[in-house]
Design an enzyme around this catalytic site. Structure first.
Site, PDB file in Angstrom:
ATOM      1  N   ASP A 353      56.568 -30.595  35.528  1.00 17.93           N
ATOM      2  CA  ASP A 353      57.571 -29.840  34.784  1.00 17.93           C
ATOM      3  C   ASP A 353      58.373 -30.808  33.954  1.00 17.93           C
ATOM      4  O   ASP A 353      58.404 -31.997  34.243  1.00 17.93           O
ATOM      5  CB  ASP A 353      58.541 -29.176  35.758  1.00 17.93           C
ATOM      6  CG  ASP A 353      57.990 -27.885  36.297  1.00 17.93           C
ATOM      7  OD1 ASP A 353      57.141 -27.309  35.621  1.00 17.93           O
ATOM      8  OD2 ASP A 353      58.420 -27.481  37.386  1.00 17.93           O
ATOM      9  N   ASP A 694      59.161 -25.286  40.591  1.00 17.28           N
ATOM     10  CA  ASP A 694      60.379 -24.908  41.300  1.00 17.28           C
ATOM     11  C   ASP A 694      60.517 -23.401  41.441  1.00 17.28           C
ATOM     12  O   ASP A 694      61.019 -22.921  42.424  1.00 17.28           O
ATOM     13  CB  ASP A 694      61.611 -25.529  40.637  1.00 17.28           C
ATOM     14  CG  ASP A 694      61.543 -25.437  39.131  1.00 17.28           C
ATOM     15  OD1 ASP A 694      60.790 -24.578  38.631  1.00 17.28           O
ATOM     16  OD2 ASP A 694      62.223 -26.213  38.452  1.00 17.28           O
ATOM     17  N   ASP A 698      55.813 -20.279  40.293  1.00 11.71           N
ATOM     18  CA  ASP A 698      54.990 -21.469  40.358  1.00 11.71           C
ATOM     19  C   ASP A 698      54.147 -21.508  41.617  1.00 11.71           C
ATOM     20  O   ASP A 698      53.210 -22.285  41.714  1.00 11.71           O
ATOM     21  CB  ASP A 698      55.869 -22.730  40.338  1.00 11.71           C
ATOM     22  CG  ASP A 698      56.469 -22.969  38.976  1.00 11.71           C
ATOM     23  OD1 ASP A 698      55.843 -22.525  38.000  1.00 11.71           O
ATOM     24  OD2 ASP A 698      57.528 -23.588  38.896  1.00 11.71           O
TER      25      ASP A 698
END
Lengths: 1001, 318
Positions: A353, A694, A698
């Site tokens: 990310d 997070d 996901d």
């Protein structure tokens, strides 16, 4: 976009039939049998609670403890040992039925083998339970409370007690306790990032704005957070029936393959079991054809199995892994699944990310533009001053606007904290500006107090500016100061002059051009740019009693004086560029997957090195060569920035092509669902993929990945549940330390296994020679168990503490199918080189003991049948002396002890040589790993205790041994060391040679 | 032509590593590996792989190695193991050099002495019927065979007469041949088999010979001859009413000790004590324990029932 994705995703699996968002308040009251003012009655609530169950997500189905335990009992080598135990009992039964003299030996052996299996099983189970517990304690956070109206009273209740129809109140900072239909809101904004990954707060109101329940504004979802404002609503879904609950149950459907280390250990177990069974069966046949009794042959078979199976090894591996896991936890990588420790080491692609992982997750002023010049600001985590030139009058003016035209405030009571750590009430940009001003100017609140605010227009999306009017702190200057900030082009429109070096100059086209250039440049760096301007209101027109009215705007908002631009970015964490370059040299591809704008994504990627300075995307090449994008050879571009929209239209082949052809890839504007597609694409390339995440959305990707990494701070519970690892500090650099530890443990496990396998030959040879040459038994089965589970355990764990031989972050990740944990070279070198040497050394000791007591080696050959006969009690030795059976047996135990001691002594040498695989021991340092010495001393200490302390316990088959026999094998121990040094020397001298290929494991 | 071909090439490259450079297209190799890692193989493919592993015609490798590679590896192991064998032989040689051919370095496991009986056929039960010759003849034959070495003539020819009542210590060089003392079978009197060639078995009064295990340098009894005593073990004492011991009162004369080992003490014959069970309860299993008595003799070790004592059973039928 994200929400749409969720909808599609959820709807394909489970249809959401909800019209709660369309109903009016009254209809809702009726539907749920509640009252907005009074709430549910406690009795009614209890009824519903009994019907629906508590408002919490059902945790993923856990394997029952007993199943876990039984798995440990039959996994790995346990089956072989059970077979050994069964054989022991069978032969006991037969002997007992035949009335043989000492049948109980076999019964005991069977019991001991069973005990070994059970104890190692319990140990492994305990280890696993312990590591699971770490996680369990982690997920058990403080129970959430919710403010509920029941029985016409406001009550604080645990959130899991909520039921459908409850009226709850929410304020800024709360976590939404269930899916809620809002009926009253005041400036309410929610952060849906746990659901969508999009961290931009979204406003919530009571109005029905969209057909889709997921898109409408009047529903707030379970597990999201309320950022600001307050709201009241009716609970419409609880527990697993919430949107989050449905997605979470979806994630558990994604399969999870075996970890690479599990595959390696399985491979190793098969290999050793294969060797054990084939040698066992071979010698069973040999002994039967040599006219041994079937029963004896079965007992030999047991011995061979016990000698071949490294009983303590799997426990050792578990301990080593959990030691590494502990070490990693100290470095902020919390590993849930022990095997994930190594998986991280074999990672070849990391999909990371951006926000929070690569970046600091906070807006920070990065650049300023005033006096026709761009200044860079310090964006590091712990800035205390700003180094740029602050002498210009323009800066003074600009700083005043930045300070005054800002509604953000520090929460009180944080004066002692560093500025960057203080909590601010306000949106991200204002926070950035506030902190920036605080760092440069000092006490902002004091400056604001001295420049009293008399009027203010907050930012809104139509105006795209924010304005405030202040008295000045200059007592002689009675003028009001109007300050304004906003979108740069809008601000410029309202200006007629521009401040250069503190002087107002007319804003001509040349200066406007300069502004445009600077604006484009800052925007091109992916930064959010704000323009600032001011105006001193003339004293005569605006006396200090002037009634400013923000609705009618009875003051000028044009012909202002433009002062400057400030641009902000969420800057990369300072440790990240280093970590990325480490990944690069370690052969790990870092792919950025973000929901952000491509330009921002690319800028961050460039600044952290995910896209290196020299490489270009297709678009860059097109721009440089001045040709259309289509005409550029895609293979020439090393970097690629892929937009989520493009990704949507890509076929799997096209995606594979992108992943294959470009070494530096950024996926921008992607949804968490697309992350799953990307992970699958990477796995199709044969890569071991680590993924960070997070949000709840996901979790499928986290599950699918070889190693899912959840964020400890920003991560949702669902993500943490799905992940194999939790990054406590959300920092990308921690992943890289994890990779390093993972690679180290792989190397060290190799060493541990090599160490452990070696002595198996020294344990096996006695049986083979006993069968073939009919000498008295050199070593007993129980003695073998004492080596495997006694002297060897601590040393093999000690190898887990060994430092890396070279920079392990400078080599490519291991190839899953080629670089095996236990390869041919390792097995061959351990078994056929060092193992044989050890056997020879141990046999020298054995023959010495017998010879010094009167049995010369020649006498021993072929002596077995008479030696073991209970009836022969005047057995003649080489000197004519006569021995009773028990005297011989006692001598045989002395032989066991001598053999045991020799193996132990040579295992010390084995332990030392296993410290390195390529480097000389002297390069590695004999004393750097202190734990090795603990291992050596424990090994010798345990041997001393067994020999001299327990030497009189007949059941253990140890006898006190003359001290000199401890040294008989020392020459062989030295030989082992010298031989291995020579091996390593040739490997270093002649890389790639025949020697290297056959000897390097 | 078979689809398994390029895959096994990739594998053989991994096994031998010598051919990595020859692998054609790295891409295709990688693809194959991916497939290999992802899909499980069918039996047919496995069989194909195995065949290729055993003999790969293209690479000319057998079990992943070429002829040269095999040659080298075999040569290596030949040299390696020869050296190890040499080292082993050398160590054994050095160790054997330190040993004396006449006396073992340590005698701590063999002493104190154990005890054995004759006749010894299968076990420690002497069972026969007086009336059935075939049941006791094997015992008698065994006794005769054993006593052949004690024939008076043989003893007179080979051994010397010693002074009774003291140890026959022979000085001189360790390697000198040692004299042995005569132990004539006639000393055993009624158990000598000379007067009664059936050793009393035909009358139901069997003789049993008891001998003490030889230990080099051992001087039993510390000056007082070791004697033998027999009693019923765990049973009715009256089952064994009378035993006669020969020679003397069932003692091992000191002159037969110490023993000097089989190289120098070639004609040494262990002294014997004969036990003549003249009155044993018939038609009954009579467990008997005969123990040595004397200074330094241990006869009560639980685990060793032959150390300084012996247990056997007499079963005499009509």
């Amino acid at each position: 976009i994200q929400l749409l994705e969720v909808t599609q995703h959820v709807e394909t699996h489970k249809h959401i039939k909800s019209d709660d968002h369309k109903l009016s308040t009254e209809e809702l009251e009726e539907k749920y049998g509640t009252s907005i003012s009074k709430g549910l009655s406690s009795a009614r609530a209890a009824e519903i609670l009994a019907r629906d169950g508590p408002n919490s997500l059902t945790p993923p189905k856990a394997t029952p403890e007993i199943v876990k335990f039984l798995k440990q009992m039959v996994g790995g080598f346990s089956i072989l040992l059970w077979i050994g135990a069964a054989f022991s009992w069978i032969s006991f039964g037969i002997q007992f039925a035949q009335g043989a003299e000492s049948p109980f030996d076999n019964l005991y052996l069977g019991v001991v083998l069973a005990l070994v299996v059970i104890l190692t099983g319990i140990f492994a189970y305990y280890q696993e339970a312990k590591s699971t517990n770490i996680m369990a304690s982690f997920s058990k956070m403080i129970p959430q409370q919710a403010l509920v109206i029941r029985d016409a009273e406001k009550k604080e209740l645990p959130a899991d007690q909520l039921v459908v129809g409850d009226i709850v109140e929410i304020k800024g900072g709360d976590r939404i306790p269930a899916d809620i239909r809002l009926i009253f809101t005041q400036g309410c904004k929610v952060d849906n990032s746990s659901l969508t990954g999009e961290s931009e707060p979204q406003s919530r109101s009571c109005d029905f704005t969209h057909e889709n329940p997921l898109e409408t504004r009047n529903i707030a979802f379970y597990s999201t957070t309320c950022v600001e404002g307050t709201a009241t609503g009716i609970v419409i879904n609880t527990g697993d029936r919430t949107i989050i609950g449905r997605i979470a149950s979806l994630a558990s459907g994604v399969g999870n393959g075996k970890t690479p280390i599990a595959i390696e250990i399985e491979h190793f177990v098969y290999l050793v079991a294969g060797v054990a069974i084939s040698i066992g069966v071979l010698f069973f046949i040999i002994s039967v054809s040599m006219r041994y009794k079937i029963l004896d042959s079965i007992i030999f078979l047991i011995g061979i199995i016990v000698a071949n199976v490294p009983e303590g090894l799997l426990a050792t591996v578990t301990v080593s892994l959990s030691l590494t896991a502990k070490r990693m936890a100290k470095k902020n990588c919390l590993v849930k699944n022990l095997e994930a420790v190594e998986t991280l080491g074999s990672t070849s692609i990391i999909c990371s990310d951006k926000t929070g992982t690569l970046t600091q997750n906070r807006m920070t002023v990065a650049h300023l533009w005033f006096d026709d010049q761009i200044y860079s600001a310090d964006t590091s985590e712990d800035q205390t001053t700003q180094p740029f030139d602050q002498s210009s009058q323009t800066w003074t003016a600009l700083s005043k606007i930045v300070t005054l035209c800002n509604r953000a405030e520090f929460r009180p009571g944080q004066e002692n904290l560093p500025v960057m750590k203080r909590v601010v009430v306000g949106d991200a940009s204002e926070t950035a500006l506030l902190k920036f001003a605080e760092v440069v100017l000092g006490d902002v609140m004091d400056i604001r107090a001295r420049n009293k605010k008399v009027a203010e227009i907050p930012f809104n999306s139509t105006n795209k500016f924010q304005l405030s009017i202040h008295e000045t702190d200059d007592r002689n200057d009675k003028r009001f100061l109007l300050v304004m900030k906003g979108a740069p082009e809008r601000i410029l429109e309202r200006c007629s002059t521009i401040m250069i070096n503190g002087k107002e100059e007319p804003l001509d086209s040349e200066k406007a051009e300069a502004f445009q250039t600077a604006y484009m440049e800052l925007g091109g760096m992916g930064e959010r740019v704000l323009g600032f301007c001011h105006l001193y209101l003339p004293e005569n027109e605006f006396p200090d009693t002037y009634p400013f009215d923000t609705d009618s705007m009875n003051f000028p908002t044009s012909n202002l004086c433009f002062v400057g631009l400030l641009s902000m970015i969420d800057p990369p964490r300072s440790t990240v560029p280093d970590a990325v370059s480490k990944c690069r040299s370690a052969g790990i591809k870092v792919i950025m997957v973000t929901g952000d704008h491509p330009i921002t994504a690319k800028a961050i990627a460039k600044s952290v090195g995910i896209i290196s300075a020299t490489s270009e995307t297709v678009e860059d090449m097109a721009k440089r060569l001045n040709v259309p994008v289509e005409r550029v050879d895609r293979r020439q571009a090393t970097a690629a920035v892929v937009n989520g929209m493009e990704l949507k239209d890509m076929s799997l082949q096209q995606l594979d092509e992108v992943l294959c052809n470009h070494s530096e890839i950024v996926f921008a504007r992607t949804s968490p669902q697309q992350k799953l597609i990307i992970v699958e694409g990477c796995q199709r390339q044969g890569a071991v993929v680590a993924v960070t995440g997070d949000g709840v959305n996901d979790s499928p990707a986290l599950k699918k990945a070889d190693i899912g990494i959840a964020m400890g701070i920003a991560g949702s519970d669902a993500a943490k549940n799905a992940a194999d690892m939790v990054l406590l500090d959300d920092n990308f650099a921690s992943i890289v330390t994890g990779v390093e530890e993972g690679r180290l443990i792989f190397d060290n496990l190799k060493k541990t296994i090599a160490y452990t396998l070696t002595k198996n030959i020294a344990e096996l040879c006695p049986f083979l020679i006993y069968i073939i040459a009919s000498i008295p038994m050199p070593i007993g089965t129980i003695t073998i168990l004492f080596i495997d589970l006694g002297t060897d355990i601590i040393p093999s764990v000690a190898l887990a503490y060994e430092k890396a031989e070279s920079d392990i972050m400078n080599r490519r990740p291991r190839n899953k199918s080629k670089d095996r944990l236990v390869n041919e070279q390792l097995a061959v070198y351990s078994y056929l080189h060092i193992g044989i040497m050890q056997s020879v050394g141990a046999f020298v000791t054995y023959f010495t003991v017998y010879a010094e007591q009167g049995f010369l080696p020649t006498t021993l050959l072929g002596v077995r049948v008479n030696w073991e006969s209970n009836a022969i009690n005047d057995f003649e030795d080489s000197y004519g002396q006569e021995w009773t059976k028990y005297q011989r047996t006692y001598l045989q135990w002395t032989g066991y002890t001598a053999f045991f001691v020799s193996i132990t002594i040579q295992q010390v040498a084995d332990l030392i040589i296993r410290k390195t695989r390529r480097n000389s021991i002297f390069q590695q340092g004999l004393f750097r790993n202190k734990v090795i010495w603990v291992g050596i001393f424990s090994q010798i200490g345990i041997a001393l205790i067994l020999t001299y302390g327990l030497g009189h316990v007949t059941a253990l088959n140890f006898t006190p041994l003359r001290f000199q026999y401890w040294f008989v094998a020392v020459p062989f121990a030295i030989l082992i060391w010298v031989y291995d040094e020579v091996r390593k020397l040739f490997i270093r001298r002649y890389p790639g040679s025949w020697w290297d290929k056959n000897m390097y494991y | 032509p078979s689809p398994a071909l390029p895959r096994s090439r990739a594998r053989s490259g991994g096994g031998e590593r010598g051919h990595e450079g020859e692998a054609e297209d790295p891409n295709s190799e990688e693809e194959e590996e991916t497939k290999q890692a992802m899909g499980s193989k069918t039996w047919r493919e496995l069989a194909g792989d195995l065949k290729l592993f055993l003999w790969n015609r293209e690479e000319r490798t057998c079990m992943g190695r070429t002829a040269t590679s095999w040659g080298l590896i075999l040569l290596f192991y030949f040299v390696f193991y020869t050296c190890l064998a040499g080292m082993f032989a050398f160590c054994m040689y050095v160790m054997l050099l330190t040993l004396s051919p006449y006396t073992p370095t340590y005698r701590d496991r063999v002493s104190p002495p154990g005890v054995m009986i004759r006749p010894y056929l299968h076990g420690f039960t002497i069972a026969f019927n007086v009336s059935k010759r075939s049941t006791w003849q094997p015992y008698v034959d065994s006794m005769h065979r054993f006593l052949a070495a004690y024939d008076d003539k043989v003893q007179e020819e080979k051994n010397i007469e010693c002074v009774a009542g003291r140890y026959f210590v022979q000085g001189g060089h360790e390697g000198e041949e040692k004299k042995a003392c005569r132990f004539k079978r006639s000393l055993l009197q009624s158990c000598s088999g000379l007067g009664d060639p059936t050793f009393g078995y035909s009358r139901g009064q069997p003789c049993v010979l008891l001998k003490m295990n030889r230990i080099i340098g051992y001087r039993p009894g510390a000056g007082v001859p070791v004697s033998v005593d027999c009693k019923v073990q765990k049973g009715n004492e009256s089952d064994l009413r009378s035993v006669d011991f020969y020679p003397g009162n069932g003692t091992f004369d000191l002159m037969y000790y110490p023993y000097y080992g089989k190289i120098t003490h070639v004609n040494y014959t262990s002294p014997l004590v004969a036990m003549h069970f003249t009155d044993v309860k018939r038609n009954n299993l009579v467990p008997i324990q005969c123990s040595l008595k004397g200074e330094g003799i241990i006869n009560d070790v639980n685990n060793d029932r032959f150390l300084g004592r012996i247990l056997f059973t007499l079963s005499i039928g009509k």
